[in-house]
Design an enzyme around this catalytic site. Structure first.
Site: not given
Ligand code: LLP
Length: 443
Positions: A295, A297, A339, A370-371, A400
């Site tokens: 599988e 991805g 990420r 805002c971070e 992702y």
């Protein structure tokens, strides 16, 4: 800074005469003009060729199925591409299943995961004829059996075994047990008990065992330990219950290069090694070699995707000892790529709209949220004459990023554009503020 490492950028990436980045034969300045930024660009030929490479290499290694792990990125177009190239699709929710259904992927090519599938999701899967449901808990055995009985079908299932192996890049950790939420323990007798219960239920049929050891794995060492444990488990099940494990799904996790220095095994090599590992383990434990399934991805869509941003502000910030850090702010950030903030991920970034002869400067590319943890690329070398309006491209964002995107600060999520043979088409449109306001039903 101008060079495009071929293992990091999409296969169709090159520089045009003015230094502009070309993807799938399309000038990214035209893409930004037509579709706006931030923008996810996916090279269709690249996705397709990686899908084919996985299908062929893993078929040679004894796999009857390669399921594309939809969580990496899914849209109707991508579901069709990978299915046309001979892959099945691994879905992990009713939403992912709905996309695969809309794409017309037949049930037999689908496999469903999830550690807490709702009854509605199980029913949806059973009614659509999803070929394999991966059992993740004891409760689920009863739920899937009930849904299948109601639908009047016999549902094929696998049991997910946790084998105490956790792999990441070129490191893995092997323990007796795994302290995490997925699957049933391969060492404590839980898998054997699940198999016993499934065998008693007429609406279920066991096709095999499943094991997924982690993500962004660069070599086969972790698979070796996991395969030995799961094959030993298959042998115990056969000895104790006379049930033969026909299919072994070893999950995904094949890693990709985000940086020039990343060097994962190529598809063929990894497939060959895993095939040999399983064959050896089966011979050792004296069981018939099962059909294999995988599988992947990230390894299918990750390298085929690029994010385009426009530079908005450039701010030199004085640090202690007289040093200066240049903060380059772009028009997206942690809402389209979480990420870096979440995993400390590293990316390759380049000036994509022009050529520059300026000296490189070390800078931090940040988003507009805002971070302060809203970082896209922590340490990037970009030309010293970088200016507002320049386009930046971040490589290997096909997996992702869009699938984990959010609306933090009410930012509409970016569009996804497919490029192929010099043409571009939107496959997921950009969200609008109206889309977001439409969810707010207060009057
Ligand atoms: N199969 C199962 C059961 C999985 O849980 C996963 C990923 C895959 C297959 C596909 O793994 P891949 O080949 O894409 O590595 N958000 C993280 C990755 C989470 C992976 C979760 N499971 C990231 O951005 O690195």
């Amino acid at each position: 800074m101008r060079e495009l490492a071929s293992h990091v950028w999409p296969r169709g990436a090159e520089r045009g005469g003015a230094g502009e980045l070309m993807l799938g034969g399309v000038d990214v300045r035209d893409l930004a003009q037509e579709f706006g930024t931030p923008l996810f660009v996916l090279d269709e030929a690249d996705v397709r060729s990686r899908a084919r490479a996985f299908r062929d290499a893993y078929a040679d290694a004894g796999a009857s199925w390669v399921f594309y792990a939809a969580k990496a990125f899914l849209s109707v177009a991508v579901a069709r591409w990978v299915h046309e190239e001979g892959l099945g699709i691994d879905v992990a929710s009713g939403g992912e299943l709905a996309v695969a259904m809309r794409a017309g992927v037949p049930g037999e090519a689908l496999l469903m995961h999830g550690n807490n599938k709702s009854m509605a999701e199980v029913q949806m899967a059973v009614e659509y004829g999803v070929g394999r449901i991966v059992i993740d808990s004891f409760e689920e055995i009863a739920r899937v059996a009930e849904a299948a009985a109601q639908a009047g079908v016999v549902q094929q299932v696998l049991v997910r075994a946790t084998v105490g192996v956790e792999a990441h890049t070129h490191e893995y950790i092997a323990t007796a047990h795994e302290d995490q939420k997925f699957g049933l323990s391969a060492s404590g007798g839980a898998v054997e008990e699940a198999v016993r219960r499934i065998a008693k239920l007429p609406s279920l049929t066991l096709v095999g065992l499943h094991s997924h050891i982690g993500s962004q794995i660069f070599d086969a060492a972790g698979f070796e330990v996991a395969a030995a444990r799961v094959v030993a488990l298959a042998q115990r099940i056969y000895d104790e219950q006379g049930i033969e494990i026909e299919e072994l799904n070893l999950g995904g996790g094949m890693g990709i290069a985000y940086l020039d220095s990343d060097d994962p095994l190529d598809v063929q090599e990894m497939a060959g090694q895993i095939g040999d590992i399983v064959a050896k383990a089966c011979a050792e434990y004296g069981i018939t070699a099962p059909r294999l399934a995988f599988e992947p991805g990230r390894a299918i869509v990750g390298p085929a995707g690029v994010t385009l941003y426009e530079v908005g502000t450039i701010k030199p910030v004085e640090l202690d000892h007289g040093q200066v850090r240049t903060y380059v702010s772009v028009d997206g950030g942690m809402s389209d790529n979480i990420r870096t903030a979440l995993y400390g991920a590293d990316y390759t970034i380049t000036l994509a709209s022009r050529v520059s002869e300026a000296e490189p400067m070390l800078c931090r590319v940040v988003g507009k949220h805002c971070e302060s943890g809203d970082v896209v690329v922590r340490d990037a070398w970009l030309p010293g004459d970088l200016a507002p309006g320049d386009l930046l491209a971040v490589a290997a964002t096909g997996a992702y990023c869009r699938s984990m995107a959010s609306n933090y600060n009410y930012l509409p999520r970016p569009a996804v554009v497919a490029v192929a043979d010099g043409g571009a088409r939107e496959i997921v449109r950009r969200e609008t503020v109206e889309d977001l306001l439409g969810l707010d039903v207060a009057t």
